[in-house]
Design a protein around this motif. Structure first.
Motif, PDB file in Angstrom:
ATOM      1  N   VAL A  31       0.859  -1.182   0.000  1.00  0.00           N
ATOM      2  CA  VAL A  31       0.000   0.000   0.000  1.00  0.00           C
ATOM      3  C   VAL A  31       0.897   1.234   0.000  1.00  0.00           C
ATOM      4  N   ALA A  32       0.480   2.267  -0.729  1.00  0.00           N
ATOM      5  CA  ALA A  32       1.363   3.386  -1.051  1.00  0.00           C
ATOM      6  C   ALA A  32       1.863   4.158   0.158  1.00  0.00           C
ATOM      7  N   ASN A  33       1.063   4.266   1.217  1.00  0.00           N
ATOM      8  CA  ASN A  33       1.520   4.995   2.392  1.00  0.00           C
ATOM      9  C   ASN A  33       0.690   4.583   3.609  1.00  0.00           C
ATOM     10  N   ARG A  34       1.165   4.969   4.769  1.00  0.00           N
ATOM     11  CA  ARG A  34       0.543   4.546   6.026  1.00  0.00           C
ATOM     12  C   ARG A  34      -0.863   5.129   6.181  1.00  0.00           C
ATOM     13  N   ILE A  35      -1.084   6.359   5.770  1.00  0.00           N
ATOM     14  CA  ILE A  35      -2.410   6.959   5.904  1.00  0.00           C
ATOM     15  C   ILE A  35      -3.424   6.210   5.045  1.00  0.00           C
TER      16      ILE A  35
END
Length: 532
Positions: A360-364
């Protein structure tokens, strides 16, 4: 005017805090425009494409005649057929030229008049439009560059495909017929994936009219160093006392440099947190705790980026299935753009490649997707309902009692799911814990899955409740040796969070297992280990 952080539309350096784009613009000019490339800047929503294009148009103007367009200015009715599109295109160009005298003078008066006169001809076609554009390119005082933003806004029809085909034809024939030096298209949908948007009755007409495009490899993510540079400009103006390097790195850890998310966090830190009593001091705002609070606010806010993500998951259930496998099951899936769901997830900015695998591209995004998936499942989830029922047992003096959470989850899991087979528990066990935990911390805390430690056997969930962090390793039992290695890994991982206490939840399929909760000591670390 005092500069501020902007999340609404294009950023402008004179009034907004933003990263410096000089290196990016130089790379685009040197590697693509100067070399006569036609290419697409394809990134997810609110990725800074428009900001980059507008800055690029200004950056190129000394060496090129730049035609900047935005297909959002042409409504859907402009694409009903070729003649209608040509008229709308000419009207749009006339509007551009009328507001920029230097641009009008640069293309040649006769070529411009020929373009406008095209409106009076009886048979209008895209081919005639391009002959006039070619005439402009021939007489222009400098090479011409065409920039079209939001190029995919009306790309689900044959008229747009015909437009691309003409661009390609003139590109291939430019040794004989003058053409644009460079064409830059920007949008979410990759032109190569236009077939996904063409109406079914037109699909047979799609013939890949954009195989001339150069691969665009200029980095659009913001680095930690770039974020720090922006924060240093802010710090120079406001003197908050923040550690710009540490704050930039923490923001990067949550966003992976997704431009909108970086700006959104900074905007909340600048405008909203100082209104809260506990963040009265600026140093407390621009801190790890302040950033965590800003992320919590983003999670509770309905923003267009999240709305777009939800719509895409509804349209493409295979993409949603891939995301659930990664987040819930800890699957490590090989990255291949030949798989449509992976290609789509990458195109929309939800997924990226890391060491040959999909992440997934980022934690958010992870946090949002987990919240979304669990909200959908909570209606029918017994684990969620049990967590709701038990939630009052776990908060003491405003603090989360994670020991008690694990104890109650072990009791509940053994009672409800203890008789299920290994395959069922391996696939769903971690999901059940996350569903159980969700209503307990909901509204006050957040959690995310730590990408660096995730695999099919192990996943770390980091829970943040009122500024206190709990690291819980969820793992599949693979024997005593594997378990001891996991304990050592967790102890080492706790150093990163500067925590002396961690938690481990093991799903054990050994018939002779001892279920329950115990405390073990590894070096200077205390680990609360729960076995189901």
């Amino acid at each position: 005017m005092e500069r501020y952080f902007n999340t609404e539309g294009c950023c402008r350096p004179g009034i907004h805090y933003m990263v410096r784009l000089d290196d990016r613009l130089d790379a685009i000019k040197r590697l693509y425009v100067d070399r006569g490339k036609y290419f697409v800047i394809n990134r997810g929503r609110q990725y800074g494409k428009t900001t980059t294009l507008r800055a690029l148009a200004e950056y190129l103007k000394d060496d090129y005649v730049v035609l900047p367009m935005d297909f959002q200015a042409l409504g859907a009715d402009c694409f009903v057929d070729g003649p209608t599109f040509v008229l709308a295109f000419i009207d749009y160009l006339e509007e551009i030229f009328s507001g920029r005298e230097e641009l009008r003078n640069a293309v040649g008066e006769e070529a411009y008049r020929n373009l406008i006169a095209l409106r009076d001809q009886k048979r209008l076609g895209i081919d005639k439009l391009f002959r006039c554009l070619s005439g402009m390119c021939r007489t222009a005082e400098k090479p011409m560059v065409l920039i079209i933003d939001e190029v995919d806004s009306e790309s689900n029809n044959q008229v747009f495909v015909d437009f691309l085909a003409q661009l390609q034809r003139y590109y291939l024939d430019r040794d004989y017929s003058p053409a644009f030096q460079s064409v830059i298209l920007a949008g979410v949908y990759d032109i190569k994936n236009l077939k996904l948007k063409i109406r079914p009755d037109d699909e047979h007409q799609y013939n890949s009219p954009w195989n001339i495009a150069a691969e665009f490899n200029v980095e659009m993510d913001l680095s930690s160093a770039q974020i720090r540079g922006m924060l240093e400009e802010y710090e120079s103006d406001h003197r908050t006392g923040m550690d710009t390097a540490a704050v930039a790195e923490e923001i990067y850890q949550y966003t992976s440099g997704y431009p909108y998310l970086v700006s959104a966090i900074c905007k909340i830190l600048d405008e909203r947190l100082p209104e809260k009593e506990e963040y009265a001091e600026q140093e407390s705002v621009w801190s790890k705790e302040g950033i965590g609070e800003a992320v919590s606010i983003i999670m509770k806010t309905r923003i267009p980026l999240f709305d777009s993500m939800t719509r895409q998951l509804d349209l493409y259930p295979d993409l949603k299935d891939v995301l659930e496998q990664i987040l819930y099951e800890g699957q490590r899936l090989s990255f291949s753009l030949g798989i449509q769901s992976v290609s789509l997830g990458t195109m929309f900015g939800f997924l990226k490649e890391e060491d040959g695998q999909i992440v997934v591209a980022n934690r958010i995004f992870e946090m949002y997707l987990l919240n979304l998936f669990m909200s959908e499942e909570s209606v029918r989830s017994d684990a969620f309902k049990q967590g709701q029922s038990d939630r009052n047992q776990f908060i003491r003096d405003g603090r989360l009692d994670m020991n008690r959470v694990l104890e109650k989850f072990v009791e509940y899991f053994q009672e409800i799911y203890g008789d299920n087979d290994e395959k069922f528990i391996e696939k769903y066990g971690r999901k059940f814990f996350l569903l159980y935990l969700k209503p307990i911390i909901n509204g006050t805390g957040n959690y995310y899955l730590e990408a660096q430690t995730r695999d099919a056997g192990r996943t770390d969930v980091v829970v943040d409740y009122r500024g206190e962090q709990f690291v819980v390793e969820m793992k599949i039992w693979r024997g005593n040796e594997y378990n001891e290695r996991g304990e050592s890994q967790l102890a080492a991982y706790l150093d990163y969070f500067r925590r002396k206490k961690g938690y481990m939840l093991s799903f054990n399929f050994n018939q002779k297992k001892e279920t329950g909760v115990k405390i073990i000591v590894v070096g200077e670390k205390e680990i609360v280990e729960a076995v189901v």
